[in-house]
Design a protein around this motif. Structure first.
Motif, PDB file in Angstrom:
ATOM      1  N   UNK A 484       0.848  -1.195   0.000  1.00  0.00           N
ATOM      2  CA  UNK A 484       0.000   0.000   0.000  1.00  0.00           C
ATOM      3  C   UNK A 484       0.881   1.241   0.000  1.00  0.00           C
ATOM      4  N   UNK A 485       0.709   2.102  -1.001  1.00  0.00           N
ATOM      5  CA  UNK A 485       1.429   3.374  -1.045  1.00  0.00           C
ATOM      6  C   UNK A 485       0.797   4.362  -0.072  1.00  0.00           C
ATOM      7  N   UNK A 486       1.618   5.021   0.755  1.00  0.00           N
ATOM      8  CA  UNK A 486       1.081   5.946   1.762  1.00  0.00           C
ATOM      9  C   UNK A 486       1.171   7.404   1.327  1.00  0.00           C
ATOM     10  N   UNK A 487       1.849   7.673   0.210  1.00  0.00           N
ATOM     11  CA  UNK A 487       1.885   9.029  -0.341  1.00  0.00           C
ATOM     12  C   UNK A 487       2.116   8.912  -1.841  1.00  0.00           C
ATOM     13  N   UNK A 488       2.052  10.021  -2.568  1.00  0.00           N
ATOM     14  CA  UNK A 488       2.090   9.961  -4.036  1.00  0.00           C
ATOM     15  C   UNK A 488       3.427   9.487  -4.591  1.00  0.00           C
ATOM     16  N   UNK A 489       4.529   9.837  -3.906  1.00  0.00           N
ATOM     17  CA  UNK A 489       5.842   9.365  -4.371  1.00  0.00           C
ATOM     18  C   UNK A 489       5.917   7.843  -4.235  1.00  0.00           C
ATOM     19  N   UNK A 490       5.381   7.328  -3.129  1.00  0.00           N
ATOM     20  CA  UNK A 490       5.325   5.869  -2.955  1.00  0.00           C
ATOM     21  C   UNK A 490       4.387   5.250  -3.988  1.00  0.00           C
ATOM     22  N   UNK A 491       3.247   5.904  -4.223  1.00  0.00           N
ATOM     23  CA  UNK A 491       2.271   5.382  -5.186  1.00  0.00           C
ATOM     24  C   UNK A 491       2.892   5.222  -6.572  1.00  0.00           C
ATOM     25  N   UNK A 492       3.594   6.255  -7.040  1.00  0.00           N
ATOM     26  CA  UNK A 492       4.215   6.202  -8.365  1.00  0.00           C
ATOM     27  C   UNK A 492       5.258   5.090  -8.452  1.00  0.00           C
TER      28      UNK A 492
END
Length: 585
Positions: A484-492
């Motif tokens: 699970x990405x917790x912020x947009x940088x992690x999401x990308x």
């Protein structure tokens, strides 16, 4: 209401004890007695240890690494107004890029110092850490670090023991804030005003007199609290119950107060999760979780509460920037919608221009208005405003110009409206991320906003290379790993770098949320369901009962050129409706 009797006294309200079992009513907060217990524990572990490192990872919290008994211990001293405390912690933390002035002062004076002892002032929530170190001339000197655990008045002060002068404090308090005490560098350190109450550890028989006078637990608890120093509401209630049930008051009283020297730290998971130095009388053992030390128990209790508070504290500037940007964007949307509304009436300007052109001969220079037949509406009279300073032909042209301007603006306004609404969704998504963010996530969100130009980078020309932290890991009931990405940088990074193209990607439908990836190319239906519940939990819809979640193979994701972090497009998805639920890590 049921009462139990032993000898001459009315003892315990058993209805109240049932509330303890069902609601977790009795608790022992961080009062003077709990402070006594934690000081005893810290002395046992840290006494004669040497200061190895000093950090201030959060604005009101200090970490002093002390080398004692061949082990490094992280001593947390918090002046956070919501969660003030002192304890040994094992929770990892990240230091700020630039140390605070208070940190630098402590490093200057305490680096390498020996912790002689830790002592409590009376039975109050004031703790003195006494350090032995050497001054610039090499002479021995004592410095005292005073921790005051007093809600919003909590503070940490470094004081020279010989002069009594404050070297520095974590929170500066001037005369405009407190007329009684100055907490500023150079000022004489003055203890908070002492209450006219008895120290419960000194010989006394107050409790015996009070028990004879008050037979109801709550009444006795209130009296005990009013007469003894450092006795919180919850502790006084437990003491009252024990005294009222006792046949030998001195023994019961002594056993109670000395129990804090040998605690049995517990968390009671009732209606509200509460911590205490030992189980209160009548507590339900099934609702109790035991710990080996008070510090371990505090780490467990504050794990989520303090982390969220720290995140909000660190996110102060980020939250302010987001609120301002959302305010501007929403105001802009209103203005753009008004322009579209005006453009939808563009034809009325064209009609007026054509009618004026048809009846040009009836217009005279200097006219302010004219009424002419409207051949678009059965020749009904139409009043048309005119500009007296313009010629008849220029008046007609004025209406055509306004028509052309409005028609040509539609495409531009629609484009701006799309961009602004997308930016609103972007900021709403970040707001959602902050609600569930850890302190390290906040640092990455701040970095993202700097890269996007919303927050100024103070270190111009020094583009810091920040390593994006790993997404959070969970496991479904069959053991499948879910990220699970917790912020947009992690999401990308998760969606376009980490995930395999045939693994399954999930995201809540049409609302802000985290990117979720199942690390399996052919997951079971149960795994997809559990991952969808996780995606719903890490979204703005976490408080809803029925949340739509899209899922599809990672290879169907697309990131448009120039899109903001975390933004993706996709097609060919399937949708599940689930109730949000967080899985085990």
């Amino acid at each position: 209401m049921a009462w139990r009797f032993t000898g001459k006294n009315v003892i315990i309200n058993t209805a109240f004890l049932m509330n303890v079992k069902s609601k977790g009513v009795i608790t022992m907060s961080f009062d003077g007695f709990f402070t006594h217990a934690i000081v005893h524990e810290l002395n046992t572990t840290l006494k004669t240890g040497r200061v190895a490192r000093i950090s201030q990872p959060y604005p009101a919290e200090l970490i002093i690494t002390i080398r004692a008994q061949r082990h490094n211990y992280s001593l947390l001293i918090s002046a956070n107004p919501t969660y003030p405390r002192i304890q040994i912690t094992t929770v990892p933390f990240t230091n700020p890029a630039v140390p605070t002035n208070f940190t630098m002062t402590l490093r200057k004076y305490l680096d390498g110092a020996v912790l002689e002892k830790i002592e409590q002032v009376g039975n109050d929530r004031i703790i003195r850490l006494i350090f032995n170190t050497r001054d610039e001339l090499g002479d021995s000197q004592k410095l005292i670090l005073v921790s005051e655990i007093m809600a919003r008045h909590s503070n940490i002060s470094l004081v020279n023991d010989k002069t009594g002068k404050i070297i520095d404090t974590i929170k500066h308090v001037g005369s405009d804030q407190n007329r009684v005490r100055l907490l500023l560098p150079g000022a004489t350190f003055v203890m908070p005003p002492k209450q006219d109450k008895a120290n419960p550890y000194l010989p006394n028989q107050l409790y015996s007199d009070l028990v004879r006078e008050f037979s109801a637990p709550r009444d006795l608890a209130k009296q005990l609290q009013g007469h003894y120093e450092g006795l919180g509401h919850d502790t006084s209630l437990d003491l009252a119950n024990r005294l009222l049930a006792s046949d030998h008051l001195p023994t019961t009283y002594q056993q109670f107060i000395h129990r804090f020297d040998n605690p049995d730290p517990v968390i009671i998971d009732g209606k509200k999760k509460q911590f205490m130095a030992f189980p209160p009388v009548g507590a339900d053992e099934n609702a109790i979780q035991h710990f080996s030390t008070l510090s371990e128990m505090l780490d467990s209790y504050y794990a989520q509460k303090a982390q969220q508070d720290r995140s909000k504290e660190l996110a102060g500037q980020v939250i302010k920037v987001i609120k301002n940007e959302l305010k501007k964007d929403r105001r802009k949307v209103k203005k753009l919608n008004k322009q579209l509304e005006d453009a939808s009436e563009a034809d009325k300007y064209r009609i007026r221009g054509e009618i004026l052109t048809t009846y040009l001969g009836k217009l005279k220079h200097g006219m302010k208005e004219i009424t002419l037949p409207n051949f678009y509406n059965d020749n009904k009279p139409l009043k048309i405003d005119l500009y007296p300073e313009l010629s008849p032909s220029r008046n007609a042209q004025k209406y055509f110009t306004k028509y052309d301007k409005l028609k040509s603006s539609v495409a531009y306004v629609n484009k701006q409206l799309g961009l602004t609404n997308a930016e609103i969704k972007y900021f709403e998504n970040i707001q959602n991320q902050i609600d569930l963010a850890s302190p390290s996530d906040i640092q990455e969100i701040r970095l993202e906003l700097q890269q996007e130009g919303y927050i100024k980078n103070k270190h111009k020309g020094k583009r810091r290379k920040v390593r994006v932290s790993k997404p959070e890991q969970f496991h479904t009931s069959d053991g499948t790993l879910v990220l699970v990405g917790k912020n947009n940088l992690q999401n990308d990074r998760l969606s376009f770098k980490t995930a395999n193209k045939n693994e399954i990607w999930l995201h809540v439908k049409d609302i802000p949320g985290s990117h979720v990836v199942i690390r399996d190319t052919h997951p079971s239906d149960q795994t997809i369901l559990e991952a969808a519940q996780l995606a719903a939990y890490f979204s703005k819809g976490r408080d809803s009962d029925n949340v739509p979640v899209d899922y599809l193979p990672v290879k169907r994701l697309h990131k448009p050129n120039g899109a903001k972090p975390g933004f993706v497009t996709f097609r060919g998805q399937k949708t599940l409706y689930v109730t949000p639920h967080k899985l085990n890590n």
